[in-house]
Write an enzyme that holds these catalytic residues in place. Structure first.
Site, short mmCIF file in Angstrom:
data_model
loop_
_atom_site.label_atom_id
_atom_site.label_comp_id
_atom_site.label_asym_id
_atom_site.label_seq_id
_atom_site.Cartn_x
_atom_site.Cartn_y
_atom_site.Cartn_z
N SER A 151 0.83 -1.20 0.00
CA SER A 151 0.00 0.00 0.00
C SER A 151 0.87 1.26 0.00
CB SER A 151 -0.95 -0.04 1.20
OG SER A 151 -1.97 0.92 1.06
N ASP A 209 -5.75 -3.89 -2.36
CA ASP A 209 -4.72 -3.51 -1.39
C ASP A 209 -4.01 -4.71 -0.76
OD1 ASP A 209 -3.58 -2.52 1.26
OD2 ASP A 209 -4.36 -0.65 0.43
#
Length: 377
Positions: free
Chosen positions: A145, A259
């Site tokens: 991320s 993610d």
């Protein structure tokens, strides 16, 4: 010399003058200066051996020695005796001990695992700056991320000060591309983030980075983690940062990716898989009890934090040698205005842990040296 001594011990024959006739060795002329202080001997002196026995015997001994010296062989040929030969033959010779090969200590391959946390990811910049200031430069970088954004920049060859300058000029609007509501699978497409990263890196793919780079995302269909090590860097960063509900999933090939924090909040395991001997993990996630939950995005990030607690704890305990946790209790996941505070928190966290980092690095280096074969050291 023995034959000379035998000749000297023969009976003395008197001469016509009644004095004994002494056999003169060749070196008698050399002997005279030495004999004068003791008792000069002349042909007509009329001194017999019986009259001066000690003086004569001393003279004979010195003459014998000089005669032996005069008859000694000349040249460079060494003189050996039977006794010396036998003693040499009987003395054992110790075998030569081979010199040990020099020890070559291979430096540890250091891996840096950067966790997710949206705007809190600016703290990674401070951590990198502080580590470099103390002589630690990562060989392997793995990010999830927000950690993938900073990790990609760092792997491209930027140092901590260059990252700091980039962070200070980063415009939040440059990575925001809103979608039409209710007509897509997220509020942001994510293409702006992909373009921003590729522009900074000049479209350099993952496999061509100066440092080894790994980017973690989650396969939306199977829930399995995926480690990108080749291909479009901006696209991989976009996939790793696509928070479900906020960003649209990224379609690569036949799969959709979201993610990476869902499966690897702090990707220490993947740094180890990529060959790191020593893994420094940076955890920027908040303690759930201190996390702000005022906005929709904050609530979503709090959900991520709660879900990832057990996964993160297990992964860090198993694969991280050092875990750095910047103090970011007062910073929310969407607080891009607090970037300078986050960078400073990263620097302070490294400074506080530096003695522990040094000690563990020394232990790891000693362990690696002991485990290496002598020939490869």
């Amino acid at each position: 010399m023995l034959s000379l001594i035998r000749k000297l011990r023969r009976p003395v024959t008197p001469t016509a003058h009644g004095t004994p006739a002494l056999a003169r060795p060749r070196s008698l002329s050399l002997l005279r200066p030495l004999l004068r202080p003791v008792a000069p001997i002349h042909a007509n002196a009329g001194v017999t051996l019986a009259a001066k026995p000690r003086t004569a015997l001393s003279a004979l001994a010195v003459a014998a020695v000089l005669a032996g010296c005069a008859s000694a062989p000349t040249g460079n040929a060494p003189v050996t005796s039977a006794d010396s030969t036998s003693s040499t033959a009987q003395t054992p010779t110790a075998p030569a001990t081979p010199a040990a090969p020099p020890k070559i200590v291979r430096p540890l391959k250091i891996g840096l695992a950067l966790g997710g946390g949206a705007a809190r990811g600016f703290a990674h910049v401070g951590v990198i700056k502080a580590l470099e200031a103390r002589g630690i430069h990562a060989d392997i970088v793995v990010g999830t991320s927000a950690g993938s954004v900073v990790g990609a920049m760092y792997a491209s060859g930027m140092n901590g000060f260059q990252l700091n300058r980039l962070a200070s000029t980063m415009d939040e609007a440059s990575i925001s591309d809103w979608t039409m509501p209710f007509r897509s699978r997220g509020m942001l497409r994510g293409e702006a983030l992909q373009s921003y990263v590729n522009k900074i890196l000049k479209d350099r793919p993952i496999e061509q980075m100066p440092r080894q780079l790994g980017i973690v995302a989650t396969d939306l269909q199977s829930g399995a983690p995926i480690l990108f090590r080749r291909g479009n860097t901006g696209q991989a960063v976009r996939a790793s940062s696509s928070v479900p509900g906020v960003f649209e999933p990224v379609h690569i090939g036949t799969r959709d990716y979201v993610d990476g924090g869902l499966v690897a909040p702090v990707p220490a395991e993947y740094a180890r898989q990529m060959g790191a001997d020593f893994v420094i993990a940076v955890d920027i996630s908040a303690n759930p009890t201190a996390q702000a939950t005022q906005g929709q995005f904050d609530i979503l990030m709090q959900t991520f934090t709660i879900m990832g607690q057990s996964i993160k704890q297990y992964e860090l305990e198993k694969n991280a040698d050092v875990v750095i946790r910047p103090s970011l209790a007062k910073m929310g996941a969407s607080d891009f205005q607090g970037r300078n505070r986050a960078i400073l928190a990263g620097e302070e966290a490294v400074a506080a842990m530096w003695p522990q980092i040094q000690r563990k690095l020394a232990e790891a280096q000693a362990e690696a040296t002991r485990g290496m074969p002598q020939a490869s050291r």
